[in-house]
Design an enzyme around this catalytic site. Sequence first.
Site: not given
Lengths: 136, 385
Positions: B289, B339
Amino acid sequence: MTAYQKPVPAPDADSAPFWRGCREHRLLLQQCKGCGKFRFPAAQFCPACRSDAAEWLEASGRGTVYSWIVVVHPVPGDIYRDDVPYAVALVDLEEGVRMPTNIIGCDPRYIRAGMAVTVTFDDVSAELTLPKFRPA
Amino acid sequence: MWTLGDKYAIAGVGFTDYSKRSGRTVQSLAVEACGKAAADAGLAIADVDGIISFHFNDSVPAMSVATGLGLPNARYAIDYQSGGNSANLIIQTAVAAIEAGMATSVLCYRAMNGRSGFRLGGGRELAAHGITQYTAPFGWITYPQAMAMWCRRHMIEYGTTSEQLGTVAVTCRRNAALNERAMQREPITLEDHQNSRMIVEPFHLLDICLESDGACAVLVTSAERARDLRHRPVYIKGAAYGGGPVQGDDLFDAMRWPDHSRNYAHYIADDLWRSAGVGPADIDVAEIYDCFTYSVVMQLEGLGFCKPGEGGDFVQDGRIDRDGALPINTHGGLLSEAYIHGLNHVVEAVEQLRGDAGERQIPGAEIALTTAGAMTCGGAMVLRN
């Protein structure tokens, strides 16, 4: 005079004494009567011992910089355009709690971890005072 | 701790175009990605009976997507009010629902118009309620501003430098160049990173992920069922979710966090590796992440790929390149692909483990790590083919 156009705290049943204290230029923290720990943010129950007995005491106002950022790109742009660059810090107070704040009275380039700071009250509007910190 | 090693699998993936302006409704994005994931698995829509997502009120609820897809029997339709910390958790809880008999095949999706619609951190009212009353009045409002505070503390503790973080951005972009669906494919250099404008010290623009319109989805089902479907199953070998003892009042809040030089990963590492029965040295490809460059460094340390404080050095010398010891973010990550809040990392891991990643393929990838989270809470999975 134009109204204050930045985010303002909405005091609640837990936090109202803190903000009222700021208005009086006193930095108030809750101390648990069960275990003696200071807590921040304000809460009815002590996260360490669950007691709801607490009293508000005036903090020394002294602390050190734990971490800090310098905001260069303003967001929202219309609100913070004239303020950048400004410093936001987490300050470790002598009482053992950590508080978000602004470091003022100092070029942000000179802020360092562990720097000694002291509270200074900024009356940003007729209704609101923010507890900020400056180099001690 | 996760005890369902290899009993469940990801059987299908789906995604829309990733863009700055989709010109479409969020519901249509979600329906497209979910429909594609079911089709990719070779499963009829009528056989999907669960659907789950996470969002910040910037998406459409699972029941709406179930309705849009025409699911005849959505036994399990649920939403998590949360952020990237839940991008692996929704898959773990989909499995839990199947294990409990609440559903048999569950679509897990994330959908948003994150650039053209609601922009994260951009929609605050002037009246700051709850925990925000202690942060927003000081001009501490956006996620880059929140996480810069953590990054700074890592620099204070360990001397981590902006140049070291830049290597993460450069690596992700180099990988994105091989990825047709990536939003940013133009290569960048470390110098470009250093010269990109300062947003909030210590973050330059190129330390910060993209904002995207788009959706992706994965289809989760039992390993037994997955073996009869279209692709080789990607098994969920191990998994963990959690954080420290003071996860805060919301995702922004970390004012009571004990040590900002380490994040949730430190707290879930033991559960993750024990549940998977493997360790960091066994990972062939890691999709980590990367909402910000520093979060990769902090998770590598927390999960034990290196010691605390060594992450800045670890990402140097090609170690995280596609031909290095630990290839990371082979799709380009949140920094350069899109994203989609971390669920796109799972899609990439599945493609890598199937051998379907085309030019991006890491040869012989058998075990992959996915992570989701950057601050006080998050999750991770070990997947295998």
